[in-house]
Enzyme design. Structure first.
Site, PDB file in Angstrom:
ATOM      1  N   ILE A 260       0.851  -1.208   0.000  1.00  0.00           N
ATOM      2  CA  ILE A 260       0.000   0.000   0.000  1.00  0.00           C
ATOM      3  C   ILE A 260       0.884   1.254   0.000  1.00  0.00           C
ATOM      4  O   ILE A 260       0.633   2.207  -0.744  1.00  0.00           O
ATOM      5  CB  ILE A 260      -0.950   0.005   1.215  1.00  0.00           C
ATOM      6  CG1 ILE A 260      -1.859  -1.236   1.186  1.00  0.00           C
ATOM      7  CG2 ILE A 260      -1.793   1.287   1.221  1.00  0.00           C
ATOM      8  CD1 ILE A 260      -2.763  -1.393   2.410  1.00  0.00           C
TER       9      ILE A 260
ATOM     10  N   GLY B 238       8.446  -4.830   4.028  1.00  0.00           N
ATOM     11  CA  GLY B 238       8.492  -4.134   2.745  1.00  0.00           C
ATOM     12  C   GLY B 238       9.631  -4.657   1.870  1.00  0.00           C
ATOM     13  O   GLY B 238      10.559  -5.286   2.361  1.00  0.00           O
TER      14      GLY B 238
ATOM     15  N   ASP C 196      13.584   2.458  11.349  1.00  0.00           N
ATOM     16  CA  ASP C 196      12.542   1.815  12.146  1.00  0.00           C
ATOM     17  C   ASP C 196      11.789   2.896  12.909  1.00  0.00           C
ATOM     18  O   ASP C 196      12.400   3.839  13.410  1.00  0.00           O
ATOM     19  CB  ASP C 196      13.181   0.809  13.120  1.00  0.00           C
ATOM     20  CG  ASP C 196      12.146  -0.066  13.780  1.00  0.00           C
ATOM     21  OD1 ASP C 196      11.990  -1.216  13.330  1.00  0.00           O
ATOM     22  OD2 ASP C 196      11.479   0.397  14.727  1.00  0.00           O
TER      23      ASP C 196
ATOM     24  N   TYR D 296      -3.647  -8.385  16.625  1.00  0.00           N
ATOM     25  CA  TYR D 296      -3.526  -7.406  15.530  1.00  0.00           C
ATOM     26  C   TYR D 296      -4.664  -6.391  15.590  1.00  0.00           C
ATOM     27  O   TYR D 296      -4.447  -5.177  15.466  1.00  0.00           O
ATOM     28  CB  TYR D 296      -3.546  -8.134  14.179  1.00  0.00           C
ATOM     29  CG  TYR D 296      -3.571  -7.210  12.989  1.00  0.00           C
ATOM     30  CD1 TYR D 296      -2.422  -6.551  12.566  1.00  0.00           C
ATOM     31  CD2 TYR D 296      -4.755  -6.978  12.278  1.00  0.00           C
ATOM     32  CE1 TYR D 296      -2.445  -5.695  11.476  1.00  0.00           C
ATOM     33  CE2 TYR D 296      -4.790  -6.126  11.191  1.00  0.00           C
ATOM     34  CZ  TYR D 296      -3.634  -5.490  10.794  1.00  0.00           C
ATOM     35  OH  TYR D 296      -3.655  -4.638   9.727  1.00  0.00           O
TER      36      TYR D 296
ATOM     37  N   LYS E 102      -4.269  -2.373  16.106  1.00  0.00           N
ATOM     38  CA  LYS E 102      -4.702  -1.365  15.125  1.00  0.00           C
ATOM     39  C   LYS E 102      -5.725  -0.421  15.737  1.00  0.00           C
ATOM     40  O   LYS E 102      -5.735   0.778  15.460  1.00  0.00           O
ATOM     41  CB  LYS E 102      -5.250  -2.076  13.886  1.00  0.00           C
ATOM     42  CG  LYS E 102      -4.161  -2.540  12.946  1.00  0.00           C
ATOM     43  CD  LYS E 102      -3.663  -1.331  12.168  1.00  0.00           C
ATOM     44  CE  LYS E 102      -2.308  -1.474  11.594  1.00  0.00           C
ATOM     45  NZ  LYS E 102      -1.904  -0.261  10.859  1.00  0.00           N
TER      46      LYS E 102
ATOM     47  N   VAL F 179      -7.492  -5.127   1.950  1.00  0.00           N
ATOM     48  CA  VAL F 179      -6.939  -4.499   0.745  1.00  0.00           C
ATOM     49  C   VAL F 179      -6.176  -5.541  -0.082  1.00  0.00           C
ATOM     50  O   VAL F 179      -5.496  -6.409   0.474  1.00  0.00           O
ATOM     51  CB  VAL F 179      -5.983  -3.352   1.128  1.00  0.00           C
ATOM     52  CG1 VAL F 179      -5.580  -2.562  -0.113  1.00  0.00           C
ATOM     53  CG2 VAL F 179      -6.619  -2.449   2.170  1.00  0.00           C
TER      54      VAL F 179
ATOM     55  N   VAL G   8      -5.136 -13.435   1.703  1.00  0.00           N
ATOM     56  CA  VAL G   8      -5.685 -14.596   1.006  1.00  0.00           C
ATOM     57  C   VAL G   8      -5.659 -14.435  -0.521  1.00  0.00           C
ATOM     58  O   VAL G   8      -5.381 -15.394  -1.240  1.00  0.00           O
ATOM     59  CB  VAL G   8      -7.117 -14.904   1.522  1.00  0.00           C
ATOM     60  CG1 VAL G   8      -8.106 -13.821   1.116  1.00  0.00           C
ATOM     61  CG2 VAL G   8      -7.583 -16.268   1.059  1.00  0.00           C
TER      62      VAL G   8
ATOM     63  N   ARG H 261     -15.805 -11.186   3.000  1.00  0.00           N
ATOM     64  CA  ARG H 261     -14.996  -9.984   3.206  1.00  0.00           C
ATOM     65  C   ARG H 261     -15.395  -8.914   2.190  1.00  0.00           C
ATOM     66  O   ARG H 261     -15.815  -9.223   1.073  1.00  0.00           O
ATOM     67  CB  ARG H 261     -13.496 -10.286   2.994  1.00  0.00           C
ATOM     68  CG  ARG H 261     -12.892 -11.282   3.973  1.00  0.00           C
ATOM     69  CD  ARG H 261     -12.714 -10.662   5.351  1.00  0.00           C
ATOM     70  NE  ARG H 261     -12.018 -11.528   6.285  1.00  0.00           N
ATOM     71  CZ  ARG H 261     -12.619 -12.424   7.060  1.00  0.00           C
ATOM     72  NH1 ARG H 261     -13.922 -12.609   6.993  1.00  0.00           N
ATOM     73  NH2 ARG H 261     -11.922 -13.143   7.920  1.00  0.00           N
TER      74      ARG H 261
HETATM   75  C1  UD1 Z   1      -7.652  -8.897   8.494  1.00  0.00           C
HETATM   76  C2  UD1 Z   1      -8.536  -7.656   8.424  1.00  0.00           C
HETATM   77  C3  UD1 Z   1      -8.024  -6.720   7.331  1.00  0.00           C
HETATM   78  C4  UD1 Z   1      -6.546  -6.450   7.527  1.00  0.00           C
HETATM   79  C5  UD1 Z   1      -5.805  -7.772   7.504  1.00  0.00           C
HETATM   80  C6  UD1 Z   1      -4.313  -7.606   7.714  1.00  0.00           C
HETATM   81  C7  UD1 Z   1     -10.748  -8.481   9.115  1.00  0.00           C
HETATM   82  C8  UD1 Z   1     -12.145  -8.692   8.716  1.00  0.00           C
HETATM   83  N1  UD1 Z   1      -9.915  -8.016   8.149  1.00  0.00           N
HETATM   84  O1  UD1 Z   1      -7.831  -9.606   7.347  1.00  0.00           O
HETATM   85  O2  UD1 Z   1      -8.738  -5.512   7.374  1.00  0.00           O
HETATM   86  O3  UD1 Z   1      -6.086  -5.657   6.503  1.00  0.00           O
HETATM   87  O4  UD1 Z   1      -6.293  -8.553   8.575  1.00  0.00           O
HETATM   88  O5  UD1 Z   1      -3.720  -8.834   7.539  1.00  0.00           O
HETATM   89  O6  UD1 Z   1     -10.369  -8.658  10.253  1.00  0.00           O
HETATM   90  N2  UD1 Z   1      -7.757 -17.704   4.368  1.00  0.00           N
HETATM   91  C9  UD1 Z   1      -7.855 -18.982   3.820  1.00  0.00           C
HETATM   92  N3  UD1 Z   1      -6.733 -19.526   3.282  1.00  0.00           N
HETATM   93  C10 UD1 Z   1      -5.527 -18.895   3.263  1.00  0.00           C
HETATM   94  C11 UD1 Z   1      -5.430 -17.599   3.820  1.00  0.00           C
HETATM   95  C12 UD1 Z   1      -6.588 -17.031   4.376  1.00  0.00           C
HETATM   96  O7  UD1 Z   1      -8.918 -19.598   3.831  1.00  0.00           O
HETATM   97  O8  UD1 Z   1      -4.556 -19.472   2.745  1.00  0.00           O
HETATM   98  C13 UD1 Z   1      -8.979 -17.087   4.918  1.00  0.00           C
HETATM   99  C14 UD1 Z   1      -8.806 -16.590   6.348  1.00  0.00           C
HETATM  100  O9  UD1 Z   1      -9.036 -17.613   7.286  1.00  0.00           O
HETATM  101  C15 UD1 Z   1      -9.882 -15.492   6.366  1.00  0.00           C
HETATM  102  C16 UD1 Z   1      -9.890 -14.942   4.929  1.00  0.00           C
HETATM  103  O10 UD1 Z   1      -9.269 -15.953   4.133  1.00  0.00           O
HETATM  104  O11 UD1 Z   1     -11.144 -16.027   6.686  1.00  0.00           O
HETATM  105  C17 UD1 Z   1      -9.117 -13.657   4.769  1.00  0.00           C
HETATM  106  O12 UD1 Z   1      -7.839 -13.820   5.395  1.00  0.00           O
HETATM  107  P1  UD1 Z   1      -6.662 -12.749   5.270  1.00  0.00           P
HETATM  108  O13 UD1 Z   1      -6.448 -12.392   3.850  1.00  0.00           O
HETATM  109  O14 UD1 Z   1      -5.509 -13.245   6.063  1.00  0.00           O
HETATM  110  O15 UD1 Z   1      -7.264 -11.440   5.914  1.00  0.00           O
HETATM  111  P2  UD1 Z   1      -8.122 -11.159   7.271  1.00  0.00           P
HETATM  112  O16 UD1 Z   1      -7.535 -11.882   8.419  1.00  0.00           O
HETATM  113  O17 UD1 Z   1      -9.564 -11.265   6.979  1.00  0.00           O
END
Ligand code: UD1
Length: 322
Positions: free
Chosen positions: A13, A37, A55, A143, A147, A173, A187, A211
């Site tokens: 970002i 980064g 840092d 986390y 935040k 994002v 993800v 999401r």
């Molecule tokens: C969370 C925050 C988001 C923040 C981010 C920082 C929420 C709703 N969102 O994202 O605003 O920017 O942290 O990291 O709290 N998953 C899988 N398989 C994978 C990886 C992830 O199924 O290999 C699933 C996770 O269990 C989750 C979803 O995908 O349910 C999204 O995961 P991820 O992309 O890590 O983000 P959040 O934890 O939702």
């Protein structure tokens, strides 16, 4: 011409913000400690920016670097829920101590405004959707606590010192340059790179979690508009930055199949600890306060992101002589 300082500028970002500011003709100072980064995210821009490897907890250097800055866009963080569960102290130091350090440095250097990258994780698993900023926060993971604490500090610095601080709660994002190489990666970055390589991604839980996935250009727009908005509309406040639409992970997987050409099935594994089930934003506050108007919808964002990773995957093959 204004001078912006982007913290976490080598992140995905942060580097998108650097690009956008330079395109507008603003002066850019940038810092990163390269813990998450990557230098290559700033390739092509090194000569155009004033950069320090720094840092946030190195307070004296940070405060000196803030002198003469008009606005700080504070993106630096260890941005991962599972990483904060595995190692809460390290992410506490980056996300809370680092943010207090930025606010204090801004105060000592008399920086007129600080825009802080907050997170939708603050809402936790409260049942009401969409999430509005006036709802009670219910952070689950370290986390999310970190935040949210940064937001409270930003608001406090407005109240007690009169500083112009604004918090933007980003909702999941995604986009080009998001790190896909760590087990803690977001993800979409993980799924896209695996599927482009013909490998099955793993869905944690039943895949019904949803999401409000937000393309990075929308987040850039929110930052630039919040940075420039009249103080009485934004300072001391928190705003959701998202699209106002949610998708389940199962649906995302199907959409990615059609965009990437992957034709397998996903693996399934247990729910992830600290996970939120559903997330969706009400974005009307940001629309009203600073005319936030997301331009890139989810599908278009995915197509652009897949295109970018496709290029990155091809480049890796060339290097490896595949
Ligand atoms: C969370 C925050 C988001 C923040 C981010 C920082 C929420 C709703 N969102 O994202 O605003 O920017 O942290 O990291 O709290 N998953 C899988 N398989 C994978 C990886 C992830 O199924 O290999 C699933 C996770 O269990 C989750 C979803 O995908 O349910 C999204 O995961 P991820 O992309 O890590 O983000 P959040 O934890 O939702």
């Amino acid at each position: 011409m204004r001078t912006y300082l982007v913290t976490g500028a080598a992140g995905f970002i942060g580097s998108a913000l650097v690009r956008a500011l330079l395109e507008r003709g603003d002066r850019v100072r940038a810092l990163d400690n390269f813990k998450t980064g990557k230098r290559e995210n700033l390739d092509g821009f090194w000569d155009a920016i004033e950069f320090e490897e720094l840092d946030l907890n190195d307070f004296d250097r940070l405060a000196a670097f803030c002198r003469g800055v008009d606005c700080i866009l504070h993106q630096a963080a260890i941005p991962s829920v599972p990483k904060s569960v595995a190692d809460p102290l390290t992410s506490h130091r980056a996300n809370i101590d680092g943010t207090v350090s930025v606010l204090l440095a801004a105060k000592s250097a008399q920086v007129p405004r600080v825009v802080y990258a907050a997170s939708s994780s603050a809402y936790g698993n409260t049942p009401t959707l969409p999430k509005r900023e006036d709802m009670k926060a219910n952070p689950i993971s370290p986390y999310a606590v970190q935040k949210l604490t940064g937001e409270l500090y930003a608001a406090s610095f407005h109240r007690v010192y009169g500083m112009e601080t604004v918090s933007l709660r980003y909702f999941n994002v995604f986009g080009p340059r998001q790190d896909a190489t760590s087990q803690y990666s977001g993800v979409l970055a993980k799924f896209i790179t695996l599927m482009l390589r013909g490998e099955a991604p793993t869905i944690f839980g039943d895949g019904d979690q949803s999401r409000d996935y937000t393309y990075v250009d929308n987040v850039v727009q929110a930052n630039l508009r919040a940075a420039g908005a009249p103080a009485e509309r934004v300072v001391g406040r928190t705003f959701n930055v998202a699209t106002g639409v949610r998708h389940t992970l199962k649906d995302v997987f199907e959409l990615l199949k059609s965009i990437t050409g992957f034709d397998g099935e996903p693996n399934y594994d247990a729910d992830r600890i600290g996970d939120v089930k559903h997330s969706l934003a009400d974005i009307s506050a940001a629309r009203e306060a600073f005319a936030y108007d997301p331009q890139v919808d989810f599908r278009e964002g995915l197509v652009r992101t897949v295109d970018w990773y496709r290029g990155a995957v091809e480049a890796t093959k060339v290097v490896q002589g595949v």
